[in-house]
Every structure is written in C-alpha cells, then in structure tokens.
Enzyme design. Structure first.
Site, mmCIF file in Angstrom:
data_model
loop_
_atom_site.group_PDB
_atom_site.id
_atom_site.type_symbol
_atom_site.label_atom_id
_atom_site.label_comp_id
_atom_site.label_asym_id
_atom_site.label_seq_id
_atom_site.Cartn_x
_atom_site.Cartn_y
_atom_site.Cartn_z
ATOM 1 N N ARG A 180 79.670 79.324 75.361
ATOM 2 C CA ARG A 180 78.369 78.978 74.770
ATOM 3 C C ARG A 180 78.355 77.474 74.514
ATOM 4 O O ARG A 180 78.800 76.983 73.482
ATOM 5 C CB ARG A 180 78.176 79.749 73.454
ATOM 6 C CG ARG A 180 76.895 79.451 72.738
ATOM 7 C CD ARG A 180 75.672 79.964 73.446
ATOM 8 N NE ARG A 180 75.681 81.417 73.602
ATOM 9 C CZ ARG A 180 74.973 82.063 74.545
ATOM 10 N NH1 ARG A 180 74.201 81.396 75.385
ATOM 11 N NH2 ARG A 180 75.048 83.383 74.626
ATOM 12 N N GLN B 14 74.137 89.083 84.058
ATOM 13 C CA GLN B 14 73.233 87.945 83.860
ATOM 14 C C GLN B 14 73.945 86.639 84.235
ATOM 15 O O GLN B 14 75.071 86.398 83.828
ATOM 16 C CB GLN B 14 72.791 87.923 82.385
ATOM 17 C CG GLN B 14 72.377 86.583 81.848
ATOM 18 C CD GLN B 14 71.028 86.607 81.140
ATOM 19 O OE1 GLN B 14 70.158 87.405 81.470
ATOM 20 N NE2 GLN B 14 70.848 85.740 80.186
ATOM 21 N N ARG C 247 80.504 81.663 85.984
ATOM 22 C CA ARG C 247 80.865 81.230 84.627
ATOM 23 C C ARG C 247 81.865 82.194 83.984
ATOM 24 O O ARG C 247 82.317 81.963 82.873
ATOM 25 C CB ARG C 247 79.615 81.092 83.759
ATOM 26 C CG ARG C 247 78.871 82.404 83.508
ATOM 27 C CD ARG C 247 77.675 82.206 82.590
ATOM 28 N NE ARG C 247 77.051 83.471 82.223
ATOM 29 C CZ ARG C 247 76.222 83.619 81.202
ATOM 30 N NH1 ARG C 247 75.904 82.584 80.446
ATOM 31 N NH2 ARG C 247 75.689 84.790 80.924
ATOM 32 N N HIS D 114 73.846 74.904 83.720
ATOM 33 C CA HIS D 114 73.232 75.286 82.434
ATOM 34 C C HIS D 114 73.646 74.312 81.318
ATOM 35 O O HIS D 114 74.326 74.677 80.354
ATOM 36 C CB HIS D 114 73.702 76.708 82.102
ATOM 37 C CG HIS D 114 72.916 77.415 81.057
ATOM 38 N ND1 HIS D 114 72.638 76.867 79.818
ATOM 39 C CD2 HIS D 114 72.351 78.641 81.052
ATOM 40 C CE1 HIS D 114 71.944 77.744 79.107
ATOM 41 N NE2 HIS D 114 71.761 78.828 79.833
ATOM 42 N N ASP E 253 61.729 78.733 76.539
ATOM 43 C CA ASP E 253 62.490 79.227 77.681
ATOM 44 C C ASP E 253 61.553 79.163 78.883
ATOM 45 O O ASP E 253 60.785 80.084 79.141
ATOM 46 C CB ASP E 253 62.968 80.675 77.399
ATOM 47 C CG ASP E 253 63.981 81.168 78.429
ATOM 48 O OD1 ASP E 253 64.261 80.418 79.390
ATOM 49 O OD2 ASP E 253 64.491 82.296 78.266
ATOM 50 N N GLU F 286 68.435 72.433 82.364
ATOM 51 C CA GLU F 286 69.295 73.108 83.338
ATOM 52 C C GLU F 286 68.720 72.954 84.737
ATOM 53 O O GLU F 286 67.719 73.581 85.069
ATOM 54 C CB GLU F 286 69.389 74.596 82.981
ATOM 55 C CG GLU F 286 69.647 74.864 81.503
ATOM 56 C CD GLU F 286 69.305 76.299 81.085
ATOM 57 O OE1 GLU F 286 69.228 77.187 81.941
ATOM 58 O OE2 GLU F 286 69.106 76.525 79.879
HETATM 59 O O1 LIG Z 1 72.939 84.053 76.712
HETATM 60 P P1 LIG Z 1 73.072 83.551 78.124
HETATM 61 O O2 LIG Z 1 73.345 84.638 79.121
HETATM 62 O O3 LIG Z 1 74.082 82.436 78.205
HETATM 63 O O4 LIG Z 1 71.680 82.918 78.517
HETATM 64 C C1 LIG Z 1 71.115 81.909 77.756
HETATM 65 C C2 LIG Z 1 69.738 81.531 78.299
HETATM 66 O O5 LIG Z 1 69.913 80.897 79.556
HETATM 67 C C3 LIG Z 1 68.706 80.326 80.082
HETATM 68 O O6 LIG Z 1 69.002 79.716 81.291
HETATM 69 C C4 LIG Z 1 67.706 81.438 80.301
HETATM 70 O O7 LIG Z 1 66.486 80.901 80.797
HETATM 71 C C5 LIG Z 1 67.469 82.195 79.013
HETATM 72 O O8 LIG Z 1 66.568 83.271 79.252
HETATM 73 C C6 LIG Z 1 68.782 82.708 78.441
HETATM 74 O O9 LIG Z 1 68.545 83.329 77.193
#
Ligand SMILES: O=P(O)(O)OC[C@H]1O[C@@H](O)[C@H](O)[C@@H](O)[C@@H]1O
Length: 319
Positions: free
Chosen positions: A77, A102, A107, A188, A233, A293
């Site tokens: 994070r 997701q 990553r 990101h 977002d 990003e």
């Molecule tokens: O919690 P994650 O999987 O790291 O994603 C964080 C965010 O990443 C962003 O790139 C997305 O547009 C968001 O929708 C998402 O909440």
C-alpha cells in the site's frame, strides 16, 4: 512517444568521481547517487517503496502506508505498485484475465533483480550521474495459481532509473509464446504531498474520464485543473497532453510524463475508504497522498507471439 532523457554529453564509465552505490539484499535493491538522491525497490512486485531527491536527498516523494505489508504476503500500500496484466477488477467472464485478482499478479509476485547500469554525463564544470536498475518477471517464475489463471509465455523487464530530480519507470513486455495475448498496464504511483487540500492537478483538460465514484459513466473534463475535495477515482482516457502536473500551495511539485501510455487514473480514497483499508495508516494519511497512475487501461494492448511493447513514465520532483 515523449523524448527519452537526453543522451549524456559524455559518458565516462571509468570516471574518477564518486559513483552511484547499489545495495542488494534478499528482499530489496537500494541505489544512491553521490549527490544523495536514492531509490528503494522491493523485489516483491518490483515495487518502488521510496524515492528521495532534493537537497542531500532529504525529500521523500512517495507515500508509503505505515501499515504497508512488505513481506511479500500482499501488495504494497504505497510507493509504485506495478499493475499487470489487468487493471482493477478483471472482466467478470469471457476474458483471459477473468480469473486473476484485482490489478493482476505483477504486484503480487517476486521479481528477479537483473542488474544495474550507470551513466555519468559531464558538462561545463558539472557532472551528473544516473543509475538504472532492471527487474524481470517471467511466466516460468509465477506461482502455479497465477500461471494457471493466465497461461501465456511472457517476459517483462521493468527498468527504474534514478536521476538527480527524476525517476523513470519503464515496462517492456514481451510475448515469448506462439499465442497472442491481451494486457493492461498501470504504474500505481502514490505521490507524497504535504496537504491534499492545497493541491491542484493540471494536464487533464479536454479529456474524457470514467468517474468510478459517481456513476461509472463517462464525463468530459473541461476545467483546466482538478482539486481533490473528497473521494476521487477517475480514469482519464486517451489524454492529449503528455504531462500531468501537480501543484501544491501554488508551486509546481511534480510533473508526470507519460511515454507510450495514453491513460491516467487519479485516485484518493478520502476518509471512509481509507479507514476501511486495514493496510492504510495513519487513518488521515489520505491527506498526504495523491495517486497519479499512468497506464494503458482503456481497452487492451495486444501482443502476438514474438512481439514486444514498451511504455512508462518519467516523474520529476520540482522542489
Ligand atoms: O486496493 P487496491 O487493490 O490497491 O486498489 C486501490 C485503487 O486503485 C486504483 O487504481 C483504482 O482505480 C481504485 O478503484 C482502487 O480502489
């Protein structure tokens, strides 16, 4: 395509001056320029977790959660997680990425450190170093689960180049198999800011964006700048300008220059979403971060067997 960093006026690999330092440990690679700037890259996800520049390298440019998990058990994070081969939740069914988590597996996988190369450019009484670190991820190194979910033969080389006031991150994706595949990619980046309420983002005007907070529909961005006053977002698509800039307190803070990437996500979870993420600390950390990003996430990049693709960004710290 934007211009690559200008070619050094003279390259002297055997220069007598102080040289960049690289430390390689089990879980990360750290590079430091003689002038103090530094970058730290975790092998888990090839995630850049720190990029310092400014006078004596004292300014941290990236936000990293105090609760970020760095032991490889989940994505980091903060910093610059690499999103590949799918952005966001994958299509529900009917696409080759549908069984992936997701933001894909990059990553969430351990990358290999491939090595370094450094250059020293000399001008009139000046000398500037930069150092490039290369990381690789190959289908053969994926976990069985990821390999089953995305059974293509590929190789990705991710190059992280630290310059005096810049960090360049470039992805090179190769299809090493016979069968074509489709992918999305996104860097990101969590930029560190002092106070989100004093930030403005420019370089996105005249662009269509999908607003994932409001209605998941397309809107047109007409205003010359964007301020963050709540959860945001947005996926800005096919952006004409190559540079997205962040100003803080009326002063230029960052330029993010896209190279062969047309889209940019702007994300800040704000109060409630930040509280809801176990690895997001402190709770009010959303005030000190702004995700800009860059990526190719609107539709798919297609690579036939043997083909390769390259794209990335140059971030400039403008303090
Ligand atoms: O919690 P994650 O999987 O790291 O994603 C964080 C965010 O990443 C962003 O790139 C997305 O547009 C968001 O929708 C998402 O909440």
């Amino acid at each position: 395509m934007v211009d690559r960093p200008s070619r050094p006026s003279a390259i002297s690999p055997t220069a007598a001056g102080p040289q960049p330092q690289v430390d390689v440990s089990d879980d990360k690679v750290t590079a430091r320029l003689p002038t103090g700037e530094s970058v730290e890259v975790l092998l888990h996800g090839a995630t850049v977790i720190s990029w310092k520049s400014g006078s004596k390298g004292n300014t941290e440019n990236l936000w990293l959660s105090e609760a970020a998990v760095l032991d490889g058990s989940k994505p980091v994070r903060g910093g610059v997680p690499v999103v590949f081969p799918v952005f966001g939740p994958p299509p529900k069914s009917g696409h080759a990425t549908s069984s992936l988590p997701q933001h894909g597996f990059a990553r969430n996988s351990r990358w290999e450190y491939l090595g370094k190369s450094s250059t020293e450019s000399t001008g009139d009484n000046t000398s500037e170093n930069s150092i490039k670190l290369d990381f690789g991820l190959y289908s053969s190194a994926l976990s069985d689960t990821f390999r089953k979910a995305w059974p293509y033969d590929f190789g990705v080389v991710y190059s992280v180049t630290l310059g005096k006031d810049s960090l360049q991150t470039m992805m090179n994706v190769r299809n090493e198999g016979k069968e074509g595949f489709e992918f999305q990619v996104l860097l990101h980046t969590y930029l560190r800011v002092k106070d989100i309420s004093k930030c403005q983002i420019t370089g996105l005007a005249g662009t269509t964006y999908t607003d994932k907070v409001l209605d998941a529909k397309d809107h047109s961005s007409t205003s010359p700048s964007l301020s963050i006053t709540g959860e945001v977002d947005r996926v800005y698509k096919s952006i004409k300008q190559s540079t997205t800039s962040v100003q803080e307190d009326g002063k230029s803070r960052f330029d993010v220059v896209r190279d062969n990437l047309e889209d940019t996500v702007v994300w800040n979870p704000w109060i409630e979403k930040a509280k809801g993420m176990g690895d997001f600390k402190p709770d009010d950390g959303y005030k000190n971060m702004l995700c800009v990003e860059v990526g190719a996430v609107d539709g798919w990049q297609k690579l036939e067997g043997g083909e390769s693709w390259e794209g990335g960004q140059i971030m400039k710290s403008l303090l």
